[in-house]
Scaffold this motif. Structure first.
Motif, PDB file in Angstrom:
ATOM      1  N   SER A   3       0.833  -1.200   0.000  1.00 40.04           N
ATOM      2  CA  SER A   3       0.000   0.000   0.000  1.00 40.04           C
ATOM      3  C   SER A   3       0.867   1.248   0.000  1.00 40.04           C
ATOM      4  O   SER A   3       0.562   2.227  -0.661  1.00 40.04           O
ATOM      5  CB  SER A   3      -0.912   0.039   1.225  1.00 40.04           C
ATOM      6  OG  SER A   3      -1.721  -1.088   1.231  1.00 40.04           O
ATOM      7  N   LEU A  43       2.296   1.826  -3.352  1.00 40.92           N
ATOM      8  CA  LEU A  43       1.241   2.320  -4.228  1.00 40.92           C
ATOM      9  C   LEU A  43       0.906   3.771  -3.916  1.00 40.92           C
ATOM     10  O   LEU A  43       0.687   4.576  -4.809  1.00 40.92           O
ATOM     11  CB  LEU A  43      -0.017   1.459  -4.102  1.00 40.92           C
ATOM     12  CG  LEU A  43       0.103   0.066  -4.700  1.00 40.92           C
ATOM     13  CD1 LEU A  43      -1.036  -0.820  -4.230  1.00 40.92           C
ATOM     14  CD2 LEU A  43       0.120   0.138  -6.214  1.00 40.92           C
ATOM     15  N   LEU A  58      -4.984   4.519  -1.945  1.00 35.29           N
ATOM     16  CA  LEU A  58      -5.817   3.564  -2.666  1.00 35.29           C
ATOM     17  C   LEU A  58      -6.788   2.952  -1.646  1.00 35.29           C
ATOM     18  O   LEU A  58      -6.375   2.233  -0.752  1.00 35.29           O
ATOM     19  CB  LEU A  58      -4.935   2.452  -3.265  1.00 35.29           C
ATOM     20  CG  LEU A  58      -5.608   1.418  -4.141  1.00 35.29           C
ATOM     21  CD1 LEU A  58      -6.100   2.041  -5.443  1.00 35.29           C
ATOM     22  CD2 LEU A  58      -4.634   0.287  -4.460  1.00 35.29           C
ATOM     23  N   SER A 100     -11.553   4.303  -4.145  1.00 38.19           N
ATOM     24  CA  SER A 100     -10.758   4.745  -5.293  1.00 38.19           C
ATOM     25  C   SER A 100     -11.313   4.221  -6.609  1.00 38.19           C
ATOM     26  O   SER A 100     -11.234   4.865  -7.634  1.00 38.19           O
ATOM     27  CB  SER A 100      -9.314   4.270  -5.177  1.00 38.19           C
ATOM     28  OG  SER A 100      -8.779   4.625  -3.943  1.00 38.19           O
ATOM     29  N   CYS A 101     -11.831   3.002  -6.561  1.00 36.05           N
ATOM     30  CA  CYS A 101     -12.281   2.358  -7.788  1.00 36.05           C
ATOM     31  C   CYS A 101     -13.707   1.855  -7.602  1.00 36.05           C
ATOM     32  O   CYS A 101     -13.974   1.105  -6.674  1.00 36.05           O
ATOM     33  CB  CYS A 101     -11.355   1.191  -8.126  1.00 36.05           C
ATOM     34  SG  CYS A 101     -11.972   0.147  -9.453  1.00 36.05           S
ATOM     35  N   TYR A 147      -9.175  -3.201 -13.541  1.00 37.03           N
ATOM     36  CA  TYR A 147      -9.694  -2.802 -12.224  1.00 37.03           C
ATOM     37  C   TYR A 147      -9.617  -3.943 -11.213  1.00 37.03           C
ATOM     38  O   TYR A 147      -9.493  -3.725 -10.018  1.00 37.03           O
ATOM     39  CB  TYR A 147     -11.140  -2.278 -12.334  1.00 37.03           C
ATOM     40  CG  TYR A 147     -12.155  -3.280 -12.841  1.00 37.03           C
ATOM     41  CD1 TYR A 147     -12.834  -4.119 -11.976  1.00 37.03           C
ATOM     42  CD2 TYR A 147     -12.420  -3.375 -14.206  1.00 37.03           C
ATOM     43  CE1 TYR A 147     -13.754  -5.038 -12.453  1.00 37.03           C
ATOM     44  CE2 TYR A 147     -13.339  -4.291 -14.691  1.00 37.03           C
ATOM     45  CZ  TYR A 147     -14.006  -5.124 -13.810  1.00 37.03           C
ATOM     46  OH  TYR A 147     -14.894  -6.041 -14.283  1.00 37.03           O
ATOM     47  N   SER A 157      -6.432  -3.950  -9.031  1.00 40.77           N
ATOM     48  CA  SER A 157      -6.450  -3.089  -7.841  1.00 40.77           C
ATOM     49  C   SER A 157      -7.308  -3.700  -6.733  1.00 40.77           C
ATOM     50  O   SER A 157      -6.941  -3.645  -5.562  1.00 40.77           O
ATOM     51  CB  SER A 157      -7.003  -1.693  -8.165  1.00 40.77           C
ATOM     52  OG  SER A 157      -6.789  -1.376  -9.490  1.00 40.77           O
ATOM     53  N   THR A 158      -8.436  -4.297  -7.089  1.00 36.88           N
ATOM     54  CA  THR A 158      -9.292  -4.864  -6.040  1.00 36.88           C
ATOM     55  C   THR A 158      -8.621  -6.074  -5.380  1.00 36.88           C
ATOM     56  O   THR A 158      -8.764  -6.298  -4.195  1.00 36.88           O
ATOM     57  CB  THR A 158     -10.693  -5.248  -6.578  1.00 36.88           C
ATOM     58  OG1 THR A 158     -10.537  -6.080  -7.711  1.00 36.88           O
ATOM     59  CG2 THR A 158     -11.508  -4.043  -6.941  1.00 36.88           C
ATOM     60  N   GLN A 211      -6.251  -4.725  -2.798  1.00 42.80           N
ATOM     61  CA  GLN A 211      -6.968  -4.277  -1.603  1.00 42.80           C
ATOM     62  C   GLN A 211      -7.436  -5.437  -0.745  1.00 42.80           C
ATOM     63  O   GLN A 211      -7.487  -5.358   0.462  1.00 42.80           O
ATOM     64  CB  GLN A 211      -8.189  -3.456  -2.000  1.00 42.80           C
ATOM     65  CG  GLN A 211      -7.858  -2.036  -2.366  1.00 42.80           C
ATOM     66  CD  GLN A 211      -9.003  -1.378  -3.098  1.00 42.80           C
ATOM     67  OE1 GLN A 211     -10.167  -1.672  -2.837  1.00 42.80           O
ATOM     68  NE2 GLN A 211      -8.675  -0.520  -4.015  1.00 42.80           N
ATOM     69  N   MET A 264      -7.973   7.124 -11.239  1.00 46.39           N
ATOM     70  CA  MET A 264      -7.230   6.047 -10.595  1.00 46.39           C
ATOM     71  C   MET A 264      -6.456   5.375 -11.739  1.00 46.39           C
ATOM     72  O   MET A 264      -6.971   5.274 -12.833  1.00 46.39           O
ATOM     73  CB  MET A 264      -8.225   5.061  -9.999  1.00 46.39           C
ATOM     74  CG  MET A 264      -7.856   4.481  -8.659  1.00 46.39           C
ATOM     75  SD  MET A 264      -6.682   3.176  -8.798  1.00 46.39           S
ATOM     76  CE  MET A 264      -7.562   1.984  -9.777  1.00 46.39           C
ATOM     77  N   PRO A 304      -4.933   2.001 -12.969  1.00 45.57           N
ATOM     78  CA  PRO A 304      -4.556   0.585 -12.881  1.00 45.57           C
ATOM     79  C   PRO A 304      -3.134   0.352 -13.409  1.00 45.57           C
ATOM     80  O   PRO A 304      -2.409  -0.496 -12.901  1.00 45.57           O
ATOM     81  CB  PRO A 304      -5.577  -0.121 -13.788  1.00 45.57           C
ATOM     82  CG  PRO A 304      -6.751   0.794 -13.848  1.00 45.57           C
ATOM     83  CD  PRO A 304      -6.184   2.183 -13.744  1.00 45.57           C
ATOM     84  N   VAL A 319      -0.700   0.819 -10.654  1.00 45.28           N
ATOM     85  CA  VAL A 319      -0.748  -0.320  -9.725  1.00 45.28           C
ATOM     86  C   VAL A 319       0.070  -1.471 -10.294  1.00 45.28           C
ATOM     87  O   VAL A 319       0.912  -2.064  -9.611  1.00 45.28           O
ATOM     88  CB  VAL A 319      -2.211  -0.776  -9.483  1.00 45.28           C
ATOM     89  CG1 VAL A 319      -2.251  -1.993  -8.576  1.00 45.28           C
ATOM     90  CG2 VAL A 319      -3.034   0.360  -8.888  1.00 45.28           C
TER      91      VAL A 319
END
Lengths: 290, 183
Positions: B25, B28, B35, B39-40, B62, B65-66, B69, B99, B101, B104
Motif C-alpha cells: 500500500s 502504491l 488507494l 478509489s475504484c 480494475y 487493484s481490487t 486491496q 485512478m 490501474p 498499480v
C-alpha cells in the motif's frame, strides 16, 4: 534547427531504417543532427520494470549529456520521449530525487542542471518544420494511396504529460502523410497498441495484439501502415510471418513504413538510402508503384 | 511509515521475507496517492481499452487493484498477469476516478522483479546488458530481404561508443539501482 539526436536502443542496435531515413531527410529540411556522444539506454525498456530510480538516473544522464552540449534532444522513439518527459517532471517536483540523481551524476562528471528540452520527431516535423514546408520539398507525390497512420501509444498518452498529439484525436502523423500527396483515412483501430512492449515477456499475446491491428488495416483496404516509433515498427514489420503462423495465412500482409522513409521517397531519395532494403514486410509492390 | 522505517522494512524484504500488505500500500501510495475501496467503483471503463482480456486470460485492469486491496497481492506478484500489461496507458486515460490501474501494475512489476518472484527473462536480459555496456543489446548485423546482413558500418551509420567511461557508468548505475528506497 539543431538537435542532439537520441535514437534510442531499438533504432541504434537493429532498426537501422529508422535512423538512416531520419539522417537522410531531416538535414534536407533544415534540421541539423548532432550525435549525443556517451549516451545510453533511457532505461524505459530495462530498469523501468525493476528499479524506478535506476530508470530515472539513465534518463537524467542523457538529459545531462545534451545539456552539456548546449542542445535540445530530438527523439525518434515514443518510449524514450515519454521517459524524458516523465523524468523531467519528477526531477522538477522532487528535490530529494534530484539531489540523489545529481550526486550520482557527479561520478561521471555530469550535472542535471535542469536538463535539456526534448522534442519528438512528430513535433519537429509537424510543428517546427511544418506540413507546408514538407509539401514544398515533395517532388514525387505519393498519389492514389491510402496509408494508415499508427502514432503509437506514447505519442498521445498520457494526457497529463503534454504529449506530441491530442490524447483523443492524434492527427499529426496523418497530416504529415497527407503533405506527401497520399490519403490517410481515420480508422477505428488507430489508437490501438502494437503490443511490442510485452514481446520481451511473452511473444504470443503481443503477436495477437499486433496481428489484430494489421488484420483490421488490411480488411479496410489500406495500402500500408506508417509509424515513427522503432518499437512499433519492429513488431509490425518484422513479425508478420509469426503473426501468420498464429492467426492464419493471408490474414496479415501489410507493407510497413517509417514516415521518414516515405518522406524521403517523395523527395526522390533512393529506397536503399532510406533503409527500405532492410524492411521485412512486403514493400516491393509499393516501391514498384511509387 | 517514514523513510527510515521503510529502509528497515526493505532490509527484511530483501532478506526474503514476505512483504506486508501495508508495505505494498505504501509503494502504491507513493506512486498514486491513497488507494481505498472508494478509489475504484469497478465501473469497468478501464477494461474497454485494454487488449489483454481479449487476447490473453488476464484480469481486467480494475480487478488488479481490487485484488491488492483484498490482500491477494502475493498471488498477483507471482503470476504472469502483471507482465501481460502492454503499458499502453488506455486504462489510466479512461478512468473517470483518476485512478490508474497502470500505476498499480507498474508497482507490482517492480516489487515482483526486486523480490525475485517473477521477472521475465527477456526484461532481465535487457537490464543486464544496460548494466554492462549501456544499451539493451549490442548493435546487430540485421538481415535484409535479399538475405544479406548489414551492420551499422556497412550502412554508413556512425559507430557510437556508448558511455565514455564504462567503469564510472557501472559504478553510478549500480549505486542507484541497488538503493533500498521506496521508488
Amino acid at each position: 534547427m539543431r538537435y542532439a539526436l537520441f535514437q534510442g536502443c531499438v533504432a541504434q542496435t537493429e532498426q537501422y531504417g529508422c535512423e538512416l531515413s531520419a539522417r537522410e531527410v531531416l538535414p534536407k529540411l533544415g534540421v541539423e543532427l548532432v550525435d549525443l556522444e556517451g549516451s545510453s539506454c533511457c532505461g524505459f525498456l530495462s530498469f523501468h520494470n525493476s528499479s524506478p530510480i535506476g530508470w530515472k538516473y539513465l534518463t537524467a544522464r542523457n538529459l545531462a549529456l545534451a545539456k552539456k552540449l548546449g542542445l535540445d534532444i530530438l527523439t525518434l522513439c515514443n518510449c524514450c520521449h515519454l521517459s524524458f518527459c516523465e523524468v523531467k517532471r519528477d526531477l522538477e517536483a522532487d528535490q530529494g530525487l534530484r539531489k540523489t540523481i545529481d550526486e550520482t551524476l557527479s561520478i561521471e562528471g555530469l550535472e542535471y542542471g535542469g536538463g535539456a528540452e526534448v522534442y519528438h520527431i512528430l513535433e519537429v516535423l509537424h510543428d517546427r518544420v511544418g506540413t507546408d514546408e514538407i509539401a514544398a520539398h515533395v517532388t514525387r507525390p505519393l498519389r492514389n494511396l491510402d496509408l494508415a497512420s499508427h502514432p503509437g501509444c506514447y505519442a498521445f498518452r498520457p494526457k497529463v504529460l503534454n504529449r506530441p498529439n491530442d490524447g483523443e484525436d492524434p492527427r499529426k502523423l496523418g497530416d504529415l502523410i497527407k503533405a506527401l500527396g497520399a490519403d490517410s483515412s481515420d480508422y477505428d483501430e488507430k489508437l490501438d497498441c502494437c503490443g511490442s512492449s510485452i514481446s520481451y515477456a511473452d511473444g504470443e499475446p503481443s503477436l495477437r495484439i499486433a496481428g489484430s491491428k494489421l488484420k483490421a488495416i488490411k480488411d479496410r483496404g489500406f495500402d500500408g501502415l506508417v509509424t515513427v516509433c522503432p518499437l512499433c515498427f519492429k513488431m509490425f514489420d518484422g513479425e508478420q510471418p509469426a503473426m501468420r503462423s498464429l492467426m492464419g495465412e493471408g490474414v496479415v500482409d501489410v507493407p510497413i513504413f517509417y514516415y521518414t522513409q516515405l518522406l524521403g521517397l517523395s523527395m526522390g531519395i533512393s529506397p536503399e538510402k532510406l533503409g527500405l532494403h532492410l524492411s521485412l514486410s512486403p514493400v516491393e509492390g509499393f516501391l514498384t508503384n511509387v | 511509515m517514514h523513510r527510515e522505517q521503510t529502509d528497515e522494512f526493505m532490509e527484511e524484504y530483501f532478506g526474503g521475507r514476505w512483504i506486508e500488505a501495508d508495505f505494498i500500500s505504501l509503494m502504491l501510495q507513493r506512486a498514486m496517492g491513497d488507494l481505498t475501496e472508494e478509489s475504484c467503483k469497478q465501473c469497468g471503463k478501464c477494461a474497454v481499452g485494454c487488449a489483454i482480456p481479449i487476447v490473453f486470460e488476464g484480469l481486467p485492469p480494475y480487478k488488479v487493484s481490487t485484488k491488492v486491496q483484498s490482500g491477494e497481492a502475493k498471488e498477483l506478484l507471482k503470476s504472469d498477469v502483471i507482465w501481460a500489461c502492454t503499458s499502453c496507458l488506455a486504462c489510466e486515460e479512461r478512468c473517470p476516478a483518476d485512478m490508474s490501474p497502470y500505476e498499480v501494475v507498474s508497482v507490482l512489476k517492480n516489487l515482483s522483479a526486486r523480490i525475485g518472484y517473477h521477472y521475465p527473462r527477456g526484461y532481465r536480459d535487457l537490464e543486464r546488458n544496460v548494466s554492462k555496456f549501456g544499451l539493451i543489446q549490442k548493435p546487430k548485423a540485421v538481415l535484409a530481404r535479399s538475405g544479406e546482413h548489414f551492420d551499422r558500418e556497412a550502412l554508413g551509420l556512425p559507430c557510437l561508443q556508448g558511455p565514455t567511461d564504462i567503469g564510472k557508468f557501472k559504478e553510478a548505475l549500480g549505486r542507484l539501482s541497488g538503493m533500498r528506497v521506496v521508488l
